[in-house]
Design a protein around this motif. Structure first.
Motif, PDB file in Angstrom:
ATOM      1  N   THR A  71       0.848  -1.187   0.000  1.00 56.54           N
ATOM      2  CA  THR A  71       0.000   0.000   0.000  1.00 56.54           C
ATOM      3  C   THR A  71       0.885   1.238   0.000  1.00 56.54           C
ATOM      4  N   LEU A  72       0.495   2.238  -0.778  1.00 54.55           N
ATOM      5  CA  LEU A  72       1.157   3.539  -0.760  1.00 54.55           C
ATOM      6  C   LEU A  72       0.223   4.560  -0.129  1.00 54.55           C
ATOM      7  N   VAL A  73       0.714   5.276   0.874  1.00 54.73           N
ATOM      8  CA  VAL A  73      -0.050   6.340   1.517  1.00 54.73           C
ATOM      9  C   VAL A  73       0.557   7.671   1.093  1.00 54.73           C
ATOM     10  N   LEU A  74      -0.313   8.554   0.591  1.00 57.44           N
ATOM     11  CA  LEU A  74       0.139   9.801  -0.032  1.00 57.44           C
ATOM     12  C   LEU A  74      -0.613  10.985   0.561  1.00 57.44           C
ATOM     13  N   THR A  75      -0.008  12.163   0.435  1.00 58.02           N
ATOM     14  CA  THR A  75      -0.700  13.406   0.788  1.00 58.02           C
ATOM     15  C   THR A  75      -0.380  14.465  -0.252  1.00 58.02           C
ATOM     16  N   PRO A  76      -1.311  15.393  -0.502  1.00 63.58           N
ATOM     17  CA  PRO A  76      -0.964  16.563  -1.309  1.00 63.58           C
ATOM     18  C   PRO A  76       0.189  17.306  -0.634  1.00 63.58           C
ATOM     19  N   PRO A  77       1.024  18.002  -1.405  1.00 63.15           N
ATOM     20  CA  PRO A  77       2.205  18.676  -0.831  1.00 63.15           C
ATOM     21  C   PRO A  77       1.885  19.577   0.354  1.00 63.15           C
ATOM     22  N   ARG A  78       0.761  20.281   0.300  1.00 60.41           N
ATOM     23  CA  ARG A  78       0.436  21.215   1.381  1.00 60.41           C
ATOM     24  C   ARG A  78       0.023  20.514   2.668  1.00 60.41           C
ATOM     25  N   ASP A  79      -0.229  19.211   2.593  1.00 62.93           N
ATOM     26  CA  ASP A  79      -0.708  18.475   3.763  1.00 62.93           C
ATOM     27  C   ASP A  79       0.308  17.438   4.228  1.00 62.93           C
ATOM     28  N   ARG A  80       1.585  17.711   4.024  1.00 60.88           N
ATOM     29  CA  ARG A  80       2.608  16.717   4.345  1.00 60.88           C
ATOM     30  C   ARG A  80       2.627  16.367   5.827  1.00 60.88           C
ATOM     31  N   ALA A  81       2.171  17.283   6.678  1.00 59.70           N
ATOM     32  CA  ALA A  81       2.117  16.978   8.109  1.00 59.70           C
ATOM     33  C   ALA A  81       1.208  15.783   8.383  1.00 59.70           C
ATOM     34  N   GLU A  82       0.190  15.582   7.526  1.00 59.08           N
ATOM     35  CA  GLU A  82      -0.700  14.436   7.696  1.00 59.08           C
ATOM     36  C   GLU A  82       0.049  13.121   7.486  1.00 59.08           C
ATOM     37  N   LEU A  83       1.036  13.125   6.590  1.00 55.40           N
ATOM     38  CA  LEU A  83       1.830  11.914   6.357  1.00 55.40           C
ATOM     39  C   LEU A  83       2.661  11.597   7.599  1.00 55.40           C
ATOM     40  N   THR A  84       3.215  12.632   8.212  1.00 62.09           N
ATOM     41  CA  THR A  84       3.986  12.444   9.443  1.00 62.09           C
ATOM     42  C   THR A  84       3.101  11.899  10.557  1.00 62.09           C
ATOM     43  N   ARG A  85       1.903  12.451  10.672  1.00 59.35           N
ATOM     44  CA  ARG A  85       0.969  11.976  11.692  1.00 59.35           C
ATOM     45  C   ARG A  85       0.599  10.517  11.458  1.00 59.35           C
ATOM     46  N   PHE A  86       0.310  10.156  10.202  1.00 64.52           N
ATOM     47  CA  PHE A  86      -0.060   8.777   9.860  1.00 64.52           C
ATOM     48  C   PHE A  86       1.100   7.834  10.190  1.00 64.52           C
ATOM     49  N   ALA A  87       2.322   8.269   9.895  1.00 60.10           N
ATOM     50  CA  ALA A  87       3.492   7.432  10.171  1.00 60.10           C
ATOM     51  C   ALA A  87       3.660   7.183  11.665  1.00 60.10           C
ATOM     52  N   ARG A  88       3.393   8.198  12.482  1.00 54.97           N
ATOM     53  CA  ARG A  88       3.536   8.045  13.936  1.00 54.97           C
ATOM     54  C   ARG A  88       2.529   7.049  14.494  1.00 54.97           C
ATOM     55  N   ARG A  89       1.380   6.951  13.873  1.00 58.65           N
ATOM     56  CA  ARG A  89       0.303   6.127  14.405  1.00 58.65           C
ATOM     57  C   ARG A  89       0.301   4.704  13.848  1.00 58.65           C
ATOM     58  N   THR A  90       1.234   4.393  12.960  1.00 60.80           N
ATOM     59  CA  THR A  90       1.267   3.075  12.325  1.00 60.80           C
ATOM     60  C   THR A  90       2.681   2.499  12.387  1.00 60.80           C
ATOM     61  N   THR A  91       2.789   1.228  11.992  1.00 60.89           N
ATOM     62  CA  THR A  91       4.082   0.537  11.989  1.00 60.89           C
ATOM     63  C   THR A  91       4.244  -0.226  10.674  1.00 60.89           C
ATOM     64  N   ASN A  92       5.418  -0.837  10.514  1.00 56.85           N
ATOM     65  CA  ASN A  92       5.715  -1.713   9.373  1.00 56.85           C
ATOM     66  C   ASN A  92       5.625  -0.969   8.037  1.00 56.85           C
ATOM     67  N   HIS A  93       6.164   0.216   7.994  1.00 57.77           N
ATOM     68  CA  HIS A  93       6.221   1.016   6.770  1.00 57.77           C
ATOM     69  C   HIS A  93       7.592   1.667   6.666  1.00 57.77           C
ATOM     70  N   ARG A  94       7.868   2.216   5.513  1.00 62.17           N
ATOM     71  CA  ARG A  94       9.065   3.044   5.358  1.00 62.17           C
ATOM     72  C   ARG A  94       8.724   4.241   4.486  1.00 62.17           C
ATOM     73  N   LEU A  95       9.426   5.327   4.766  1.00 58.91           N
ATOM     74  CA  LEU A  95       9.231   6.552   3.999  1.00 58.91           C
ATOM     75  C   LEU A  95      10.050   6.469   2.721  1.00 58.91           C
ATOM     76  N   ILE A  96       9.399   6.679   1.594  1.00 57.02           N
ATOM     77  CA  ILE A  96      10.125   6.658   0.319  1.00 57.02           C
ATOM     78  C   ILE A  96      10.046   8.038  -0.324  1.00 57.02           C
ATOM     79  N   GLU A  97      11.049   8.342  -1.131  1.00 57.74           N
ATOM     80  CA  GLU A  97      11.121   9.634  -1.805  1.00 57.74           C
ATOM     81  C   GLU A  97      10.571   9.507  -3.219  1.00 57.74           C
ATOM     82  N   ALA A  98      10.540  10.641  -3.911  1.00 58.13           N
ATOM     83  CA  ALA A  98       9.886  10.719  -5.226  1.00 58.13           C
ATOM     84  C   ALA A  98      10.470   9.727  -6.232  1.00 58.13           C
ATOM     85  N   ALA A  99      11.786   9.528  -6.204  1.00 58.31           N
ATOM     86  CA  ALA A  99      12.421   8.651  -7.209  1.00 58.31           C
ATOM     87  C   ALA A  99      11.947   7.210  -7.050  1.00 58.31           C
ATOM     88  N   GLU A 100      11.909   6.718  -5.814  1.00 58.77           N
ATOM     89  CA  GLU A 100      11.450   5.338  -5.606  1.00 58.77           C
ATOM     90  C   GLU A 100       9.963   5.214  -5.879  1.00 58.77           C
TER      91      GLU A 100
END
Length: 304
Positions: free
Chosen positions: A82-111
């Motif tokens: 699964t890929l979890v995404l946010t619009p650029p202006r809402d990147r804080a939501e991605l950080t919040r989602f990451a804090r509340r979940t496990t077994n994921h990794r943050l990937i950058e645009a190239a990957e």
């Protein structure tokens, strides 16, 4: 002989687990075929326990981890994460989602562009839940029905259950105190010019949306969570919000055709946790909320 009311995902999973242990099972279903179970038929089919941990109890994650292997016995499982995404202006939501979940990794645009070329240049970062999967719930329901029947289970379609059954898996139709309906609305779209191969979850500011590939350019988008008992068709507001969020994933999805919409009432208890409930001589398997395909295997195993 064990009798079960309801041939949706919970009833079929229960029948399989009981029959595989040698029990003689009969399933009663008022609908004419698997399509007459709206919650099971219109489900997303996401086997995503770690993503669900963002808002669900840890027990949901624990119970759901085995779903992928269980479903692989009967039907095709797309093991692509699964890929979890946010619009650029809402990147804080991605950080919040990451804090509340496990077994994921943050990937950058190239990957991200390597994983899903259609998303190249659209998102700077994403959370990748690599061990999650998805399936086509309609095909899974049909395949599980066949597997159950191969074990000798009789499915009596178009037949109301008798006054007493051993197991009740009828969702909102069950006479079970404490259940509440949570309305979910979805749409199937056709966008052959956009190729996406894994589930996408967009943390949209108005309505979080998920997009699940069904193959051949067909995608399921969903789903609302409305405290309502209405079976009416999807509302214009909900459809506009789903489609608008979908358009934010990729502009080309704005040219997609809407080929089907649907509504289901998810049965939930106050804590949104499923449970086995004994009332008299009947065991109820209920309260799966939005986790039907994810949690039905574990609940059925507990029942058996």
């Amino acid at each position: 002989m064990i009798t079960i009311a309801g041939a949706g995902v919970a009833g079929l999973a229960s029948a399989y687990e009981l029959a595989s242990r040698g029990a003689e099972v009969t399933l009663y279903e008022t609908g004419a075929d698997p399509a007459d179970n709206p919650c099971s038929w219109y489900a997303g089919g996401m086997l995503a326990p770690w993503c669900e941990g963002e808002s669900a109890a840890p027990e949901v994650v624990r119970l759901g981890i085995g779903a992928k292997a269980w479903w692989r016995q009967f039907t095709k499982v797309e093991d692509r994460g699964t890929l979890v995404l946010t619009p650029p202006r809402d990147r804080a939501e991605l950080t919040r989602f990451a804090r509340r979940t496990t077994n994921h990794r943050l990937i950058e645009a190239a990957e991200l562009a390597q994983l899903e070329p259609a998303l190249a240049g659209r998102f700077a970062q994403a959370l990748f839940f690599e061990d999650e999967a998805h399936l086509d719930p309609r095909q899974a329901l049909i395949d599980l029905s066949k597997a159950v029947q191969a074990l000798g289970v009789e499915i009596r379609y178009g037949t109301p259950a008798p006054a007493h059954v051993d197991v009740d898996c009828r969702g909102m139709a069950a006479p079970l105190p404490g259940l509440r309906p949570v309305r979910g609305e979805m749409a199937l779209i056709e966008a052959p010019e956009v190729e996406i191969t894994r589930t996408l979850r967009l943390l949209h500011p108005r309505i979080p949306v998920y997009l699940v590939p069904r193959g051949k350019g067909i995608y399921m988008i969903g789903a609302t969570m409305i405290e309502s008992s209405s079976w009416r068709q999807i509302t214009l507001r909900s459809l506009l919000e789903l489609l608008g969020a979908c358009f934010a994933l990729h502009p080309a999805l704005g040219e997609a055709s809407v080929i089907e919409t649907g509504t289901g009432l998810r049965p939930a208890f106050a804590d949104n946790m499923p449970r086995l409930t004994q009332l008299g001589q009947t065991t109820h398997v209920n309260g799966l909320y939005r986790h039907g395909y994810l949690l039905a295997p574990a609940l059925a195993q507990q029942l058996a």
